[in-house]
Design an enzyme around this catalytic site. Structure first.
Site, PDB file in Angstrom:
ATOM      1  N   PHE A 188       0.578  -1.271  -0.008  1.00 19.55           N
ATOM      2  CA  PHE A 188      -0.014  -0.040   0.015  1.00 19.55           C
ATOM      3  C   PHE A 188       0.997   1.180   0.056  1.00 19.55           C
ATOM      4  O   PHE A 188       0.489   2.377  -0.229  1.00 19.55           O
ATOM      5  CB  PHE A 188      -0.780   0.027   1.230  1.00 19.55           C
ATOM      6  CG  PHE A 188      -0.525   0.220   2.569  1.00 19.55           C
ATOM      7  CD1 PHE A 188      -0.435   1.600   3.104  1.00 19.55           C
ATOM      8  CD2 PHE A 188       0.424  -0.433   3.323  1.00 19.55           C
ATOM      9  CE1 PHE A 188       0.247   1.736   4.462  1.00 19.55           C
ATOM     10  CE2 PHE A 188       1.015  -0.404   4.473  1.00 19.55           C
ATOM     11  CZ  PHE A 188       0.814   0.838   5.071  1.00 19.55           C
ATOM     12  N   LYS A 189       2.356   1.072   0.360  1.00 13.90           N
ATOM     13  CA  LYS A 189       3.008   2.369   0.395  1.00 13.90           C
ATOM     14  C   LYS A 189       3.163   2.987  -0.947  1.00 13.90           C
ATOM     15  O   LYS A 189       3.614   4.173  -1.245  1.00 13.90           O
ATOM     16  CB  LYS A 189       4.310   2.098   1.136  1.00 13.90           C
ATOM     17  CG  LYS A 189       3.941   1.575   2.414  1.00 13.90           C
ATOM     18  CD  LYS A 189       5.228   1.397   3.387  1.00 13.90           C
ATOM     19  CE  LYS A 189       4.848   1.248   5.013  1.00 13.90           C
ATOM     20  NZ  LYS A 189       5.946   0.836   5.766  1.00 13.90           N
ATOM     21  N   ASP A 190       3.037   1.816  -1.961  1.00 11.15           N
ATOM     22  CA  ASP A 190       3.071   2.703  -3.473  1.00 11.15           C
ATOM     23  C   ASP A 190       2.066   3.715  -3.471  1.00 11.15           C
ATOM     24  O   ASP A 190       2.469   4.919  -4.527  1.00 11.15           O
ATOM     25  CB  ASP A 190       3.023   1.362  -4.324  1.00 11.15           C
ATOM     26  CG  ASP A 190       4.086   0.769  -4.424  1.00 11.15           C
ATOM     27  OD1 ASP A 190       5.297   0.987  -4.318  1.00 11.15           O
ATOM     28  OD2 ASP A 190       3.989  -0.537  -4.546  1.00 11.15           O
TER      29      ASP A 190
END
Length: 738
Positions: A345-347
């Site tokens: 999800f950090k993308d």
């Protein structure tokens, strides 16, 4: 040339006579004087010599809205179709279109626009004006272009009962829907401000929204940021005069008093009609609309923001829906947040933030960004900053420090494989705590940072998870997930949902709470922890207690966190922005290892949040159970959320579980959960074994490619010594910037 100037009779009066007249009127008829002055000041302060230019598709209500806005501002109104084109051509627009055809009509229409000169007016464009570049460039020079953004289905419904012989481009082989879709690219190119217009919104309401939007556009002073530890009553005049804007907090990251930045006036609110207007929108379109409201155009203009969002999400995600929602079982749905290039999800933040950072920083200085990571952030931030434009890469570089022996083989392979000409990985012979502490000490070493600035023209910056810009993209995907359920017919707009999120640093779940504040009907946010369950205890009791706790290594390392940094922002919110209280709580946590919320604040918190935790054994059991019944493989963090959701949901509404990473990243734990007896230690072999299961979702494309090309790739390793790290940083600066 067609001229319209605002009629200003007061300019014909000398200063002395004007003063005398004003004084007489003010004394004899004070109410009338006040009304005249208010009207004159409102028009002039909002418009000045600028025009308000209304743009949008046919049927958007530009003409009616323009008349109302003009009436409210007491200024001239120009309708391009009626007042310019038909006057110039001496014939109706529909006849001109029939006579000359599509292409010649656009050219003639553009010439008419080029001959228009106006000041202090409201101008309603034709639906096809934006398709003529030269004409739009001319009129935009002296105006603020307001895009009346109406959903396509609404436009088509409005135009059903109207003559459509004035719509340029409509022909037997091209439908109205095709025409409207084609024109969107031109509207997006030219607008300064977007006003969302739903199906049943009255023109009077739209006009008020236009005026509010123009006021916001002209006054960036309304959107400043404060620290969670600042007190309005305790702020000095110097602090009040030194206002901070979005571009400042993106580059600064952390407030000087140790607090976190938050918008001083809170987040924007969307009406139900505005949210419903986004139901049929793509993910990128939703992101554009939401982020436009959160980022003032003085910081990043709408056109530039659109370019940044397209660059971040257009081709870098393997799924065209970017963040799709998948039905799991019963009333449970998965929000898949792992389709980005590094599979977590950090993308979502780290494909966007580098471009925001590059736009906001001064052009006169080079920047070296320092990041300490224990895993997923490393590859995501490396990949994001390596995708900057070449010119930006020349002035922005990145180095991440990670514990050489403290990350998984797959994570290390990712960080090595994501290195580029401006982004490097450095393994440190120590643990994550040393890496993080060392970077904080480097930032506070004014002698060293000053030396880098003077000697090399290079400043240091951070891209850590508490940067405000990292939160905004997360708000988008929580809102988008709800809209997807509406679009799929699972719920109607206004029906509540619960959201369950594996939580460590509190950023992801805070973004869901922000989405709720902005108008998304989220009932409860369920905070799911692993064995490091300090948040579960806190949400249940109001006591945040680190005394005697030690960090436990788990199968879900991204939530192996005891100090949840973003919790500070939430407590600042529910404490009515009481910076003194927040300072007191977090000083007590730092010095004594614990704090306790007041009873009233705990009550507010428990209206938003419930919490539970999951053991490692239960996590692996959930992975096995879900795969056995559905053929779908959860990653270890999503499995934690699944277990907690099963225990806490009341099944009266749908629940959206945030799937924060792809299972490929945690292959050893997944293979163990699937009860594979012998596990090869080679990461690539592990992924090939998982791919043989033909499970859903498939093996992550980006991760597999990274591991294939990485092998035993090179990276630099240094000792756990401050002087060694500082020397390393200086060498990197010399090699890249000099």
């Amino acid at each position: 040339m067609f001229h319209i100037f605002q009629y200003q009779p007061l300019r014909l009066i000398t200063q002395n006579s004007l003063s005398s007249m004003c004084l007489k009127l003010m004394l004899s008829r004070p109410v009338a004087f006040a009304q005249i002055w208010k009207s004159w000041f409102s028009s002039h302060s909002l418009l000045g010599k600028k025009n308000i230019i209304l743009m949008g598709p046919p049927g958007a209500g530009k003409t009616t809205t323009g008349r109302i806005v003009g009436q409210k501002l007491d200024c001239p109104v120009i309708d391009i179709d009626d007042d310019v084109l038909e006057t110039t051509w001496n014939m109706s627009v529909s006849k001109k279109l029939r006579d000359v055809g599509y292409e010649e009509f656009l050219e003639e229409e553009g010439k008419a626009l080029l001959n228009l000169s106006a000041s202090g007016s409201v101008i309603s464009l034709s639906g096809s004006n934006p398709m003529h570049a030269a004409g739009m460039q001319h009129i935009k020079k002296n105006g603020i272009v307001v895009y009346l953004d109406v959903p396509t289905r609404v436009i088509m419904s409005r135009l059903k009962s109207k003559e459509m012989d004035r719509i340029v481009g409509l022909s037997p082989g091209i439908s109205l829907k095709d025409v409207l879709q084609f024109r969107k690219q031109f509207y997006k190119r030219w607008f300064d401000i977007r006003v969302l217009c739903g199906g049943d919104v009255a023109a009077e309401v739209v006009a008020e929204k236009v005026l509010d939007a123009v006021k916001r556009y002209q006054d960036s002073e309304l959107e400043t940021f404060v620290s969670t530890r600042s007190s309005r009553s305790g702020r000095s005049m110097e602090e009040d005069s030194h206002k901070l804007y979005f571009s400042d907090v993106v580059t600064q990251g952390l407030a000087l008093d140790g607090g976190l930045f938050v918008p001083e006036r809170g987040l924007p609110k969307f009406t139900a009609e505005e949210w419903q207007g986004l139901i049929e929108a793509t993910y990128i379109e939703r992101a554009q609309v939401i982020l436009e409201r959160c980022i003032h155009p003085a910081d990043i203009p709408a056109s530039k923001l659109a370019e940044i969002i397209e660059s971040a999400y257009g081709e870098n995600f393997s799924c065209s829906k970017v963040a799709p929602v998948r039905h799991l079982a019963g009333n449970q749905f998965l929000l898949e947040l792992f389709h980005g290039p590094t599979a977590s999800f950090k993308d979502f933040a780290l494909q966007l933030v580098p471009h925001l950072f590059a736009y906001c920083i001064p052009r006169s200085c080079n920047y070296l960004i320092l990041v300490a990571t224990s895993g997923d952030t490393g590859s995501a931030v490396l990949d994001g900053f390596s995708r900057l434009h070449d010119a930006d890469k020349q002035r922005i570089a990145l180095v991440i420090f990670f514990p050489e022996d403290g990350v998984s083989p797959i994570q290390k392979s990712q960080m090595i494989g994501c290195q580029k000409e401006n982004a490097w990985s450095v393994g440190v012979k120590s643990d994550f705590d040393f890496c993080q502490t060392a970077i904080k000490q480097i930032f506070t070493n004014s002698d060293f940072t000053g030396f880098l600035t003077v000697e090399y023209g290079t400043a240091l910056a951070a891209a850590n998870s508490i940067n405000w810009a990292r939160l905004l993209p997360q708000i988008v995907y929580h809102a988008s997930a709800y809209l997807d359920l509406v679009h799929q017919g699972i719920i109607s707009f206004g029906s509540p949902v619960d959201i369950c999120i594996p939580t460590g640093n509190f950023g992801n779940i805070l973004a869901a709470l922000y989405a709720k504040m902005m108008g998304i009907p989220i009932r409860k946010c369920i905070c799911a922890s692993n064995e490091n369950n300090v948040l579960t205890d806190f949400i249940r009791s109001g006591v945040y207690d680190l005394r005697g706790r030690k960090l436990i290594s788990s199968f879900s390392p991204a939530v192996d966190i005891l100090k949840s940094s973003n919790l500070e922002r939430y407590l600042h919110l529910i404490a009515n922005e009481d910076g003194q209280l927040v300072t007191q709580l977090f000083n007590q946590l730092e010095n004594q290892g614990h704090f306790q919320l007041r009873k009233d604040l705990l009550g507010k918190l428990q209206q938003d949040l419930v919490a539970g935790w999951c053991s490692g054994e239960d996590c692996l059991a959930a992975i096995h159970s879900v795969y056995s019944t559905t053929g779908y493989i959860l990653d270890t963090h999503t499995a934690v959320a699944k277990v907690v959701a099963d225990r806490l949901q009341d099944r009266t509404c749908p629940i959206i579980i945030s799937s924060t990473a792809h299972y490929s990243k945690f292959a050893p734990a997944i293979l163990r959960a699937l009860r594979i007896a012998e596990i090869n230690q080679n990461p690539l072999s592990q992924l090939h074994l998982l791919s043989s299961y033909s499970a859903l979702p498939p093996i992550h494309w980006g991760l597999l490619e990274t591991l294939k090309k990485t092998g035993n790739g090179d990276h630099q390793v240094c000792a756990a010594d401050m002087s060694v790290l500082m020397s390393h940083i200086e060498t990197l600066i010399q090699n890249h910037f000099m």
